[in-house]
Design a protein around this motif. Structure first.
Motif, PDB file in Angstrom:
ATOM      1  N   ASP A 161     -17.268   3.613   2.189  1.00 33.73           N
ATOM      2  CA  ASP A 161     -16.828   4.748   2.976  1.00 33.73           C
ATOM      3  C   ASP A 161     -17.571   4.764   4.306  1.00 33.73           C
ATOM      4  O   ASP A 161     -18.799   4.631   4.342  1.00 33.73           O
ATOM      5  CB  ASP A 161     -17.081   6.061   2.227  1.00 33.73           C
ATOM      6  N   GLU A 203       0.838  -1.207   0.000  1.00 35.05           N
ATOM      7  CA  GLU A 203       0.000   0.000   0.000  1.00 35.05           C
ATOM      8  C   GLU A 203       0.873   1.256   0.000  1.00 35.05           C
ATOM      9  O   GLU A 203       2.047   1.223   0.381  1.00 35.05           O
ATOM     10  CB  GLU A 203      -0.900   0.028   1.249  1.00 35.05           C
ATOM     11  N   VAL A 212     -12.998  -4.875  -7.051  1.00 32.29           N
ATOM     12  CA  VAL A 212     -12.566  -4.292  -5.783  1.00 32.29           C
ATOM     13  C   VAL A 212     -13.676  -3.376  -5.300  1.00 32.29           C
ATOM     14  O   VAL A 212     -14.114  -2.471  -6.031  1.00 32.29           O
ATOM     15  CB  VAL A 212     -11.245  -3.520  -5.937  1.00 32.29           C
ATOM     16  N   TYR A 213     -14.136  -3.577  -4.081  1.00 34.72           N
ATOM     17  CA  TYR A 213     -15.220  -2.783  -3.521  1.00 34.72           C
ATOM     18  C   TYR A 213     -14.717  -1.984  -2.326  1.00 34.72           C
ATOM     19  O   TYR A 213     -13.813  -2.422  -1.617  1.00 34.72           O
ATOM     20  CB  TYR A 213     -16.381  -3.687  -3.069  1.00 34.72           C
ATOM     21  N   ARG A 214     -15.315  -0.818  -2.118  1.00 39.14           N
ATOM     22  CA  ARG A 214     -14.973   0.001  -0.965  1.00 39.14           C
ATOM     23  C   ARG A 214     -16.246   0.608  -0.402  1.00 39.14           C
ATOM     24  O   ARG A 214     -17.115   1.088  -1.138  1.00 39.14           O
ATOM     25  CB  ARG A 214     -14.000   1.110  -1.356  1.00 39.14           C
TER      26      ARG A 214
END
Length: 198
Positions: free
Chosen positions: A197, A133, A193-195
């Protein structure tokens, strides 16, 4: 999520972990506590401060402590990576001190910090995994192999630690970075890819 104290984990801030992490560690045969993680990390990085043989201009080091130099370097480098505020000294202390993290910095021939990244090692039921990262190289130092040197060292550490895979993400518009990852042997995964918030 219920939290548990692991046997022999001592009194550090990281000695309490979710039950799911304990189960994952048990499946991997790993002890998830500060002292064990630090001993393992130390064994894998005896040569980390040496210059990268493929790029003598870039000396890759493991950051073990936070000082004004590191805070200043992240204040300069982080805006080149993200629109979020750069980490202050307290945040860097938490990052550097976390037993799952290995913070790598790159120095040039003038001993200036010109790049950084964070390697995260974490045990899952499927084995020890690694994630790269926050890779950033100073704009003025790009094109000199510093990003490659950082990534090679991270891969070396992950391999020596026994990780099964190393994962990372890179935006499609970062063409140079994506070419670098392909050269280093990374394969693009057919996944989403999921995010969320928070």
């Amino acid at each position: 999520m219920r939290m548990v104290s692991l046997p022999g984990s001592g009194r550090s801030n990281h000695s309490r972990w979710p039950t799911s992490a304990r189960l994952a560690a048990a499946c991997c045969g790993l002890a998830l506590n500060d002292s064990a993680m630090r001993r393992a990390r130390s064994r894998t990085m005896r040569s980390v401060a040496e210059a990268d043989s493929a790029n003598p201009e870039a000396r890759i080091e493991v950051c073990e402590q936070v000082g004004d130099e590191l805070v200043g370097a992240f204040a300069r480098l982080h805006p080149q990576l993200s629109s979020s505020p750069p980490p202050d000294a307290a945040a860097l202390e938490r990052i550097v001190g976390h037993p799952a993290n290995t913070v790598l910095i790159a120095r040039d021939g003038a001993d200036e910090i010109v790049g950084a990244m964070i390697l995260v090692l974490f045990p899952l039921a499927s084995g020890l995994r690694a994630w790269i990262e926050d890779v950033v190289v100073d704009e003025a130092a790009r094109g000199r192999g510093i990003g490659a040197a950082l990534n090679r060292r991270a891969i070396e550490i992950a391999r020596q630690a026994g990780a099964r895979t190393v994962d990372l993400t890179s935006r499609p518009d970062r063409e140079a970075a994506n070419r670098l990852y392909a050269r280093l042997g990374f394969n693009q995964r057919n996944t989403n890819v999921y995010r969320l918030d928070l």
